[in-house]
Design a protein around this motif. Structure first.
Motif, mmCIF file in Angstrom:
data_model
loop_
_atom_site.group_PDB
_atom_site.id
_atom_site.type_symbol
_atom_site.label_atom_id
_atom_site.label_comp_id
_atom_site.label_asym_id
_atom_site.label_seq_id
_atom_site.Cartn_x
_atom_site.Cartn_y
_atom_site.Cartn_z
ATOM 1 N N TYR A 184 26.670 -50.680 -35.009
ATOM 2 C CA TYR A 184 26.559 -49.513 -35.884
ATOM 3 C C TYR A 184 25.230 -48.782 -35.704
ATOM 4 O O TYR A 184 25.053 -47.690 -36.253
ATOM 5 C CB TYR A 184 26.729 -49.937 -37.345
ATOM 6 N N ASP A 185 24.294 -49.388 -34.965
ATOM 7 C CA ASP A 185 23.009 -48.740 -34.701
ATOM 8 C C ASP A 185 23.033 -47.903 -33.427
ATOM 9 O O ASP A 185 22.038 -47.269 -33.090
ATOM 10 C CB ASP A 185 21.901 -49.792 -34.583
ATOM 11 N N LEU A 186 24.148 -47.923 -32.711
ATOM 12 C CA LEU A 186 24.250 -47.210 -31.441
ATOM 13 C C LEU A 186 24.801 -45.806 -31.679
ATOM 14 O O LEU A 186 25.859 -45.645 -32.294
ATOM 15 C CB LEU A 186 25.159 -47.972 -30.483
ATOM 16 N N TRP A 187 24.103 -44.820 -31.198
ATOM 17 C CA TRP A 187 24.583 -43.440 -31.334
ATOM 18 C C TRP A 187 23.947 -42.542 -30.281
ATOM 19 O O TRP A 187 22.840 -42.793 -29.798
ATOM 20 C CB TRP A 187 24.300 -42.874 -32.734
ATOM 21 N N THR A 188 24.685 -41.530 -29.924
ATOM 22 C CA THR A 188 24.202 -40.437 -29.079
ATOM 23 C C THR A 188 24.580 -39.138 -29.768
ATOM 24 O O THR A 188 25.758 -38.933 -30.105
ATOM 25 C CB THR A 188 24.821 -40.492 -27.674
ATOM 26 N N ALA A 189 23.604 -38.279 -30.012
ATOM 27 C CA ALA A 189 23.820 -37.017 -30.717
ATOM 28 C C ALA A 189 23.817 -35.871 -29.716
ATOM 29 O O ALA A 189 22.858 -35.708 -28.948
ATOM 30 C CB ALA A 189 22.741 -36.804 -31.774
ATOM 31 N N LEU A 190 24.884 -35.081 -29.720
ATOM 32 C CA LEU A 190 24.956 -33.888 -28.885
ATOM 33 C C LEU A 190 24.529 -32.684 -29.709
ATOM 34 O O LEU A 190 24.976 -32.505 -30.847
ATOM 35 C CB LEU A 190 26.371 -33.685 -28.352
ATOM 36 N N ASP A 191 23.676 -31.872 -29.147
ATOM 37 C CA ASP A 191 23.176 -30.678 -29.823
ATOM 38 C C ASP A 191 24.113 -29.507 -29.511
ATOM 39 O O ASP A 191 24.184 -29.067 -28.354
ATOM 40 C CB ASP A 191 21.761 -30.360 -29.348
ATOM 41 N N PRO A 192 24.858 -28.988 -30.502
ATOM 42 C CA PRO A 192 25.790 -27.891 -30.214
ATOM 43 C C PRO A 192 25.101 -26.653 -29.650
ATOM 44 O O PRO A 192 25.707 -25.909 -28.868
ATOM 45 C CB PRO A 192 26.420 -27.600 -31.590
ATOM 46 N N ALA A 193 23.840 -26.396 -30.037
ATOM 47 C CA ALA A 193 23.137 -25.216 -29.549
ATOM 48 C C ALA A 193 22.743 -25.339 -28.084
ATOM 49 O O ALA A 193 22.403 -24.336 -27.448
ATOM 50 C CB ALA A 193 21.896 -24.955 -30.403
ATOM 51 N N ARG A 194 22.788 -26.557 -27.532
ATOM 52 C CA ARG A 194 22.390 -26.762 -26.142
ATOM 53 C C ARG A 194 23.518 -27.351 -25.305
ATOM 54 O O ARG A 194 23.290 -27.885 -24.226
ATOM 55 C CB ARG A 194 21.163 -27.671 -26.101
ATOM 56 N N THR A 195 24.739 -27.225 -25.824
ATOM 57 C CA THR A 195 25.925 -27.707 -25.114
ATOM 58 C C THR A 195 26.886 -26.530 -24.969
ATOM 59 O O THR A 195 27.446 -26.062 -25.966
ATOM 60 C CB THR A 195 26.589 -28.857 -25.881
ATOM 61 N N TYR A 196 27.058 -26.050 -23.733
ATOM 62 C CA TYR A 196 27.808 -24.809 -23.538
ATOM 63 C C TYR A 196 28.224 -24.664 -22.078
ATOM 64 O O TYR A 196 27.700 -25.330 -21.179
ATOM 65 C CB TYR A 196 26.974 -23.601 -23.956
ATOM 66 N N LEU A 197 29.184 -23.776 -21.867
ATOM 67 C CA LEU A 197 29.553 -23.329 -20.526
ATOM 68 C C LEU A 197 28.713 -22.115 -20.168
ATOM 69 O O LEU A 197 28.523 -21.221 -21.003
ATOM 70 C CB LEU A 197 31.042 -22.966 -20.461
ATOM 71 N N THR A 198 28.235 -22.070 -18.955
ATOM 72 C CA THR A 198 27.463 -20.925 -18.489
ATOM 73 C C THR A 198 28.403 -19.944 -17.812
ATOM 74 O O THR A 198 29.087 -20.280 -16.839
ATOM 75 C CB THR A 198 26.371 -21.365 -17.502
ATOM 76 N N VAL A 199 28.456 -18.728 -18.346
ATOM 77 C CA VAL A 199 29.313 -17.669 -17.821
ATOM 78 C C VAL A 199 28.414 -16.520 -17.394
ATOM 79 O O VAL A 199 27.531 -16.100 -18.155
ATOM 80 C CB VAL A 199 30.343 -17.203 -18.865
ATOM 81 N N SER A 200 28.624 -16.011 -16.200
ATOM 82 C CA SER A 200 27.796 -14.902 -15.730
ATOM 83 C C SER A 200 27.953 -13.702 -16.642
ATOM 84 O O SER A 200 29.043 -13.380 -17.113
ATOM 85 C CB SER A 200 28.185 -14.523 -14.296
ATOM 86 N N ARG A 201 26.859 -13.025 -16.898
ATOM 87 C CA ARG A 201 26.856 -11.908 -17.842
ATOM 88 C C ARG A 201 27.201 -10.618 -17.106
ATOM 89 O O ARG A 201 26.406 -10.079 -16.346
ATOM 90 C CB ARG A 201 25.484 -11.793 -18.502
ATOM 91 N N ASP A 202 28.398 -10.122 -17.313
ATOM 92 C CA ASP A 202 28.795 -8.825 -16.768
ATOM 93 C C ASP A 202 29.952 -8.311 -17.611
ATOM 94 O O ASP A 202 30.425 -8.961 -18.538
ATOM 95 C CB ASP A 202 29.178 -8.918 -15.289
ATOM 96 N N THR A 203 30.419 -7.157 -17.277
ATOM 97 C CA THR A 203 31.467 -6.545 -18.093
ATOM 98 C C THR A 203 32.780 -7.300 -18.005
ATOM 99 O O THR A 203 33.607 -7.221 -18.914
ATOM 100 C CB THR A 203 31.697 -5.095 -17.642
ATOM 101 N N SER A 204 32.998 -8.066 -16.934
ATOM 102 C CA SER A 204 34.256 -8.794 -16.799
ATOM 103 C C SER A 204 34.360 -9.959 -17.763
ATOM 104 O O SER A 204 35.436 -10.486 -17.982
ATOM 105 C CB SER A 204 34.413 -9.296 -15.361
ATOM 106 N N GLY A 205 33.242 -10.395 -18.337
ATOM 107 C CA GLY A 205 33.279 -11.533 -19.225
ATOM 108 C C GLY A 205 33.439 -11.177 -20.679
ATOM 109 O O GLY A 205 33.455 -12.052 -21.524
#
Length: 781
Positions: free
Chosen positions: A180-201
């Motif tokens: 019960y002492d074992l845990w890994t926390a994922l940060d939602p603000a730093r967990t994401y897909l990288t999508v190129s920034r252009d008008t198609s996205g």
């Protein structure tokens, strides 16, 4: 002074020590990672031939940091904890065709407990059943950022499944408690897909609204800009539109903000929607289509500033706007007579959530549980099922889990398999064999007392005890020899259960939108004022109900609460503006209209309550009330019997006075004629109404709604619910003998005293009938 020989020897030792220290310093320089900031690790996906990926570490200041607007966040929560020795969470990510083609990598930010052993613990990222990255769990001092490249063509338009798997072992401890002492926390603000920034996205069509996603805080926001929001004619279109947008996105933490001015900027997981006539929107939106002045339009246009898109619903007048809204909602709306077979697949995770309306048998493979071999001490996995709103089997019913599993010879007696329903333990099966074994459809009965309408979580937890864990030799936790295997051929069997609805029932409202989801006529909607707080709160509430119901509800705004009559109704507003009749019907104390949220009333009420508690503590020890309370507690703990089940007639619901800490409430009661249902959403102030509704709209809290009234406090995570004493039964199924028998079985199981009296009466009648029959045949009694 040292002799020359000793001096020479001392000098030689000093020189060797200095050179060794200098070499160590040259090899391991002073750690400046805390000053440089966190590092970004880049790991390309492993090749098909199994060649391990190459790890490259570079300072974050040299790494290419993508623009925030080009990120597609994945986790729909404020935090994600992967707990225990084995944990897994999956999330659906909806992408447009342009976004699926432009996504290049997936970023992951995580931290973990210091007791996790990195040499035998790992974190795996899986996208659409393809492993894209693996890393040791080794970030106990702060959040570490990882980036994994995505293979070309892996992502597809529509729903994509992203899974995070963690395998964790303790550094020094081998006990069950240590897991019960074992845990890994994922940060939602730093967990994401990288999508190129252009008008198609960017979002281009109404179908792309499903790709709005979530923000860095795990929430989805719709900002509705309505220049004429204070006009009554706008209310119906706004409430219908909010439900349509919620059904298109189907995200678990959706909120709506209704404002009259266009925000300057927008962020990830946020969609700006402008609603109004062409005459009102033209000065604010230069890109408004010219056709809006003659016909209804619903489309994306360029924002006045920046390169973002705004969704616009406009027309020459409000009737045409309502027509445009209906044209959006109708294709995705579920007709009233069509029965659902599953709840929303995007509400909790990426797996299908079937709606069990009767006797059903499902394999765990179809519920998202896969065959797994486990070498640790405690394994926990589970699945979700949906229950209809008229479920009535909590007092007697039992489901069955047919378990297919195996355990090795090192597993000792004392190990056990536990079944949890919505976090409550429902069944336990001990493991007694010493030589290992295989379970083939081992029946485990699961009590249904913890099931509720809507989504239900069923967890299977296996606790394994071995002789090696008692010794806990160094390196024993690194063993990969499996001790237990759970097979996806296991089945969950739901029996036929009684079906009759009960009112009031906030659990049914949050789970499936009942009773409003079955309404044939439009629902009366009362808003005490048409301001941003009340409109935002009502739009958020109706959006949540639409997702729970699987359909958009028809509402009819009313200017007066007293004009509702005997109709199903939703009432929003501050407590002081609601009529006394409404408060009385929903079991809210009338004095709350003036005392809730007021400093003087709260202080006096608090002092009175403190004095009452003090006197109760003084006299409880020797009074009959104290002894009666102790007996009631003993009866509950020993026999699981409450005094409420020993009543012949149910009592009235106690009127509720919200305390100082409460900020927001949802209450439900009958109309004066007991033929309709009224639901009140209220708070002391408009700001509290909006803040409380946004808090309850989060999926974890929305699923806590229960009883006839639920109170929310801003500093407490759990909601305060009040159980129903007197319910009104509503028939939802055709009257059949089989259903009536099941209804009677559950009702008698809940009312033990009535069951005992009926049993005694029937026994007496049987005795009289037997005596008369014997007399008739001429035999003495």
């Amino acid at each position: 002074m040292f002799p020359p020989a000793k001096a020479a020897l001392f000098g030689l030792v000093f020189a060797l020590s200095a050179s060794t220290a200098f070499a160590q310093q040259a090899t391991v320089p002073f750690d400046m990672s805390g000053e440089r900031g966190p590092t970004v690790e880049t790991k390309p996906a492993a090749s098909d031939d199994g060649t391990p990926a190459v790890e490259t570490k570079v300072p974050e200041k040299k790494a290419e940091v993508p623009d925030v607007a080009a990120r597609r966040y994945i986790i729909p929560a404020t935090t994600l904890m992967l707990e225990g020795e084995a944990a897994s969470h999956s999330f659906p990510v909806y992408l447009t065709p342009q976004q699926a083609a432009a996504a290049t990598s997936i970023n992951l930010g995580y931290s973990n407990a210091v007791v996790v052993a990195p040499e035998v613990s790992g974190l795996t990222v899986i996208v659409n059943d393809v492993t894209v990255g693996e890393t040791p769990v080794q970030s106990p001092e702060g959040t570490k950022d990882m980036r994994f490249e995505l293979p070309a063509g892996l992502l597809r338009p529509g729903v994509n499944r992203v899974t995070f798997n963690a395998v964790q072992r303790h550094r020094t401890d081998c006990t069950i408690r240590s897991t019960y002492d074992l845990w890994t926390a994922l940060d939602p603000a730093r967990t994401y897909l990288t999508v190129s920034r252009d008008t198609s996205g960017r979002l281009l069509t109404t179908d792309d609204i499903a790709a709005i996603g979530v923000g860095p805080d795990g929430r989805t926001r719709f900002t509705m800009i309505v220049p004429e929001m204070g006009q009554p004619i706008t209310t119906n279109a706004l409430m219908r539109l909010s439900q349509g947008l919620a059904l298109m996105a189907k995200m678990p933490n959706q909120t709506f903000d209704v404002v009259d001015t266009l925000p300057v900027t927008g962020g990830a997981g946020e969609l700006h929607v402008m609603v109004g006539t062409a005459a009102d929107l033209s000065p604010l939106l230069p890109g408004l289509p010219s056709s809006a002045s003659v016909s209804a339009v619903a489309t994306f246009v360029d924002a006045p500033a920046g390169d973002r898109k705004i969704f616009v619903v406009s027309g020459p007048d409000w009737p045409s706007i309502e027509g445009a809204v209906e044209g959006m909602v109708s294709p995705i709306d579920r007709p009233l007579g069509v029965t659902r077979e599953a709840l929303s697949v995007r509400q909790r995770n990426a797996a299908e959530m079937p709606l069990l309306s009767g006797a059903t048998t499902l394999r765990l493979a179809s519920l998202g549980v896969r065959t797994a071999e486990f070498s640790g001490r405690r394994l926990r996995t589970g699945f979700d099922v949906g229950i209809p709103s008229d479920f009535f089997a909590g007092a007697y019913g039992e489901a069955t889990l047919l378990l297919d599993a195996a355990y090795s010879a090192e597993v000792q007696p004392g190990s056990h398999v536990d079944i949890y329903v919505n976090g409550n333990i429902a069944s336990t099966v001990p493991i007694t064999s010493r030589n290992g074994g295989i379970f083939r459809h081992l029946p485990i009965r699961v009590t249904m007392r913890h099931f509720r309408p809507g989504p239900n979580r069923i967890d299977i937890e296996t606790v394994l005890m071995t002789a090696a864990d008692k010794v806990c030799a160094p390196g024993s936790s690194a063993s990969e020899e499996p001790r237990f295997a759970l097979f996806d051929t296991s089945e969950f069997r739901m029996p036929r259960f009684a079906r009759i609805a009960q009112l009031p029932n906030l659990a049914a409202l949050s789970g499936t939108g009942f009773p409003y989801s079955r309404a044939v006529d439009p629902i009366a909607l009362y808003l005490d004022r048409l301001d941003t707080d009340t409109l935002s709160s009502s739009a958020t509430f109706l959006g949540k109900m639409a997702v729970s119901s699987g359909r958009a509800l028809q509402v009819r705004p009313e200017s007066s609460a007293l004009a509702i009559g005997e109709r199903d109704a939703l009432l929003f507003g501050t407590i002081s503006q609601l009529p006394p009749l409404v408060l009385a019907q929903t079991h809210i104390e009338a004095e709350s209209a003036s005392s809730w949220g007021g400093a003087g009333g709260d202080a006096g009420q608090g002092a009175t309550q403190d004095a009452l508690n003090e006197w109760q503590s003084r006299v409880r020890g020797g009074s009959w009330r104290g002894q009666f309370s102790a007996f009631e507690a003993w009866l509950q703990e020993t026999f699981d019997i409450s005094l409420s089940s020993l009543r012949l007639l149910p009592g009235e619901e106690a009127p509720v006075t919200p305390d100082d800490a409460s900020r927001f409430l949802v209450a439900q009661g009958d109309s004066p004629g007991r033929t309709a249902v009224w639901t009140v959403v209220s708070a002391p102030t408009g700001a509290d109404l909006r803040a409380g509704m946004n808090a309850v709209a989060q999926d974890a809290r929305w699923q806590q709604l229960d009883g006839y009234i639920t109170l929310e406090s801003k500093d407490v995570e759990a909601l305060d619910t009040r159980a129903v004493s007197r319910t009104r039964f509503v028939a939802t199924q055709p009257w059949t003998f089989a259903n009536l028998r099941l209804i009677a079985a559950n009702w008698l199981s809940s009312n033990i005293l009535a069951y005992a009296m009926i049993f005694c009466v029937l026994s007496i009648l049987l005795g009289i009938a037997t005596s008369g029959l014997l007399r008739r045949f001429g035999r003495p009694v």
